[in-house]
Scaffold this active site. Structure first.
Site, PDB file in Angstrom:
ATOM      1  N   SER A  75       4.534  56.656  10.949  1.00  0.00           N
ATOM      2  CA  SER A  75       4.742  55.030  11.769  1.00  0.00           C
ATOM      3  C   SER A  75       3.107  54.544  11.148  1.00  0.00           C
ATOM      4  CB  SER A  75       4.446  54.941  13.709  1.00  0.00           C
ATOM      5  OG  SER A  75       5.421  53.957  14.056  1.00  0.00           O
ATOM      6  N   LEU A  76       2.393  53.700  12.373  1.00  0.00           N
ATOM      7  CA  LEU A  76       1.719  52.825  12.543  1.00  0.00           C
ATOM      8  C   LEU A  76       0.218  53.440  11.483  1.00  0.00           C
ATOM      9  CD1 LEU A  76       0.563  49.768  13.000  1.00  0.00           C
ATOM     10  CD2 LEU A  76      -0.777  51.058  14.758  1.00  0.00           C
TER      11      LEU A  76
END
Length: 749
Positions: free
Chosen positions: A395-396
């Site tokens: 993800s991030l």
């Protein structure tokens, strides 16, 4: 040693016939002790008890008469085997404590160190679980090496108990286990069961037979138990081989590859709200299983060891006390729907923090410093490691790693030390300023609310002038934490920008020269600068730290990199672009992941539409529902092609020129074209996707499960958090690590 004669119950046979039997018992003890080459503590206690009982009976033997012992009629003694101990550690899972066994290899190492622990005066430390944990034997505690974790209790276990409503057995303490073992040995040697033993906890143990032993609670006499409570006895088991427990598989000592895994937003990484450490542990376990199943020939030849996965936690530092961001956000948070707002503050706000120049610097510094710290600790614990390193971002976390790797510098590009030396020469040539006293420094720190760090700076003879020249690395070497370090740099930056433009006397020219040098030097976090060129990626302009190694591969799982690049204004990635220090890049995603985006369309020409590569299942074939779906698509395509061929044949019959030869050739060519499915066409042609992954494919899509295909929206959130438990993802990582990339032949099944 005082002998407790009451432990041996009175015998019911005539005393005249017991003297020979007691001598037989003593003979059995000597035989047993002779086989063990030493007198165990339990054997010595038992011998003492027998001698005391024999002396008591000998005083009564003269009255009852009787002859000597009949040594010919001695029956062979029932062998007594000492219990095999196994080491356990206490782990808190789902809010309750449970005991987990060490692997057989680790337990044997701890037991060997325990046997020689008395020879050492200091603490005895044993590395366990792939050298990720240390066990302090004398303290009986287990400590994590790479990450912060509460220490857990360690126990040498041999006896276990379980209630009727409990799912697993719990080991007794070492002292109680010794008491139970002594009572078991006495009962087995005397061949007299149904013995009772009162534990120090007040509970009573009944040894019915070698296979049935129970533990009963000790109720108060004033309040007798109810009929239902009397039957609630706990089951006792001796030895780990008699309880249903799964002993974990041991890990090879040699490490072939090191992988750092960076999490995404929020403290939880999956639907079970587990942290990054637990999720990485599960991913590591899956990789060990796949290595043994898919690379069995190389494992048997001991040509490969294992892959070490280490978690990188940056959320704890960002939301910790050093930055104070949680306190600032809490002051402006509305009181309504508090749980939802707290969830958003802990998770969703991480995206906005990363787009902030100030907190983006904090996040990037934390990730890089944590990776370098873990790397240095790993080298200390594995001094003979000669493998490569890779990084994985979820993800991030994948975007953070993408920005970090984009801004890494090779040996020829590292000119920061030279620039720093030039600035140091310029500043060192200036004479002393007026603000060179510790009084001014104390005033500055007091205004910033950081007076507790004054003593550290004064110890190093740092005045206000020296503070203006200090970099973040200098403050870090002084031991100042990240939060106060950022505040000091921010306050120094304001001092530089608001310094007086002119001063009286001989210091006016020197101050103006200093002010010009300060204004010419770039700040730590400059204004947001978006690049719209083909090669630029348009991230926030900050000071990106350097990693201590060059990664072999970068794996982005469930990654929004493509979306962020587009939002930053980047429309296209130059096909000739590649990471400065990393040669491989994989973008892995679930087809229903709402956060994941593709990368290849930003590299390939706009008119080229190439679907992502379908990742093979770890069991060697496509899932059944995907094969059925593909087969139906192929059948429908073939049926449509046949109908078109028949229709064209009828429509072309009136033409004499095409009646015999032309129509046959056209229909045959059309039929041949329709027999090739789009999937086969896609697999038959090779696509060169720039240099970001050395010309190989970048986008890889997982195969969804059959139940997930019924409703894409229902499993959308789960699909974004499924990578930690995905064997297919772990297998792709192992293929790249061991030189058998997805573009080559599949590994041994």
């Amino acid at each position: 040693m005082s002998a407790d004669i009451s432990l041996i119950p009175p015998l019911s046979r005539p005393l005249s016939s017991l003297r020979a039997d007691l001598r037989v018992y003593i003979l059995r003890v000597f035989l047993r002790c002779g086989k063990q080459c030493e007198l165990k503590r339990g054997s010595l206690r038992f011998l003492t008890l027998l001698c005391a009982r024999m002396s008591e009976l000998e005083g009564c033997g003269a009255q009852g008469g009787g002859g000597g012992p009949d040594w010919i009629m001695i029956e062979p003694p029932e062998p007594y085997e000492p219990v095999q101990h196994h080491w356990f550690y206490n782990q808190k899972t789902d809010g309750r404590h449970c005991w987990q066994p060490f692997s057989k290899q680790d337990s044997e190492r701890i037991e060997e160190a325990y046997a020689h622990a008395g020879e050492s005066e200091g603490e005895v430390i044993v590395a366990t679980e792939g050298r990720r944990y240390d066990v302090c034997l004398k303290e009986r505690r287990r400590y994590a090496v790479y990450w912060d974790q509460t220490s857990s209790e360690v126990r040498r276990c041999s006896w276990f108990h379980k209630g009727s409503k409990e799912m697993s057995y719990t080991p007794h303490t070492e002292d109680i286990s010794d008491l139970l073992e002594d009572a078991y040995m006495i009962a087995l040697t005397l061949e007299e069961w149904k013995r009772t033993l009162e534990l120090p906890t007040g509970e009573t143990v009944i040894l019915h037979n070698p296979k049935l032993m129970t533990q009963h609670p000790n109720f108060c006499r004033d309040f007798p138990p109810s009929p239902g409570e009397r039957t609630q006895a706990r089951t006792l088991k001796r030895g780990i081989e008699n309880i249903p427990v799964e002993i974990p598989q041991g890990e090879p000592d040699s490490v072939d590859h090191l992988v750092f895994m960076v999490h995404g937003i929020g403290p939880a990484c999956d639907l079970r709200l587990r942290g990054i450490v637990q999720c990485v542990n599960e991913f590591r376990s899956a990789s060990l299983t796949l290595i043994s199943s898919h690379f069995s020939s190389t494992v048997d030849q001991e040509s490969i060891g294992r892959v070490e996965f280490l978690p990188v936690n940056w959320h704890r530092v960002l939301h910790g006390e050093t930055t104070g961001v949680d306190r600032d956000i809490e002051r402006i948070t509305l009181p309504s729907i508090s749980r939802l707002r707290q969830f958003c503050n802990d998770t969703v706000l991480d995206l906005f923090f990363y787009n902030s120049a100030t907190y983006c610097q904090t996040i990037v510094d934390t990730v890089a410093s944590e990776i370098n710290r873990l790397y240095s600790i790993f080298l200390l614990r594995h001094p003979h490691f000669s493998g490569a390193m890779s990084v994985v971002g979820h993800s991030l976390g994948s975007l953070i790693l993408f920005d970090l790797l984009t801004n890494q510098k090779t040996g020829s590009e590292c000119s920061e030390p030279e620039e720093a030396a030039e600035h140091n020469e310029d500043f060192s040539s200036l004479p002393d300023l007026e603000c060179n006293s510790f009084t001014s420094l104390e005033k500055v720190l007091k205004n910033a609310g950081l007076e507790e760090h004054l003593r550290v700076l004064q110890k190093e003879q740092v005045d206000l002038e020296a503070l203006l020249l200090c970099s973040e690395r200098d403050l870090k070497e002084l031991g100042i934490p990240l939060g106060p370090r950022k505040k000091i740099l921010n306050y120094v930056k304001k001092l530089k920008l608001h310094a007086p433009a002119a001063q009286t006397g001989k210091h006016s020219q020197k101050s103006s020269r200093l002010q010009s040098l300060i204004q010419d030097s770039p700040p730590t976090t400059s204004a947001v600068d978006y690049q719209h060129f083909d090669v630029g990626i348009g991230q926030v302009s900050i000071d990106y730290p350097q990693l201590a190694f060059h990664p072999q591969a970068f794996f982005a799982i469930g990654s929004p990199i493509g979306m962020f690049l587009t939002v930053r204004g980047l429309k296209r990635i130059d096909p000739n672009y590649s990471f400065p220090t990393c040669r491989s890049f994989y973008n892995i995603f679930h087809p229903f992941d709402p956060v994941a985006y593709r990368i290849e369309p930003m590299i390939l020409p706009p008119d080229m539409d190439v679907p992502p590569m379908l990742m093979p299942h770890h069991k060697g074939r496509k899932r059944m529902h995907l094969e059925l779906k593909e087969g139906l698509t192929r059948v429908g395509s073939d049926l449509l092609g046949s109908l078109r061929t028949v229709w064209q044949s009828f429509s072309q019959l009136p033409a004499p020129a095409l009646a015999e030869g032309g129509a046959t050739v056209a229909s045959a060519q059309l039929t041949e074209d329709m027999e090739t499915s789009p999937v086969e066409e896609e697999e038959s042609k090779e696509v060169h996707v720039g240099r970001l992954n050395d010309g190989r494919r970048i986008d890889y899509v997982l195969q969804e499960k059959p139940i997930e295909s019924f409703n894409e929206y229902l499993f959308a959130i789960q699909s974004h958090l499924c990578y930690w438990e995905s064997e297919d993802t772990a297998l792709l990582v192992l293929k790249e690590i061991y030189g058998n990339g997805p573009h080559r032949s599949s590994p041994q099944q």
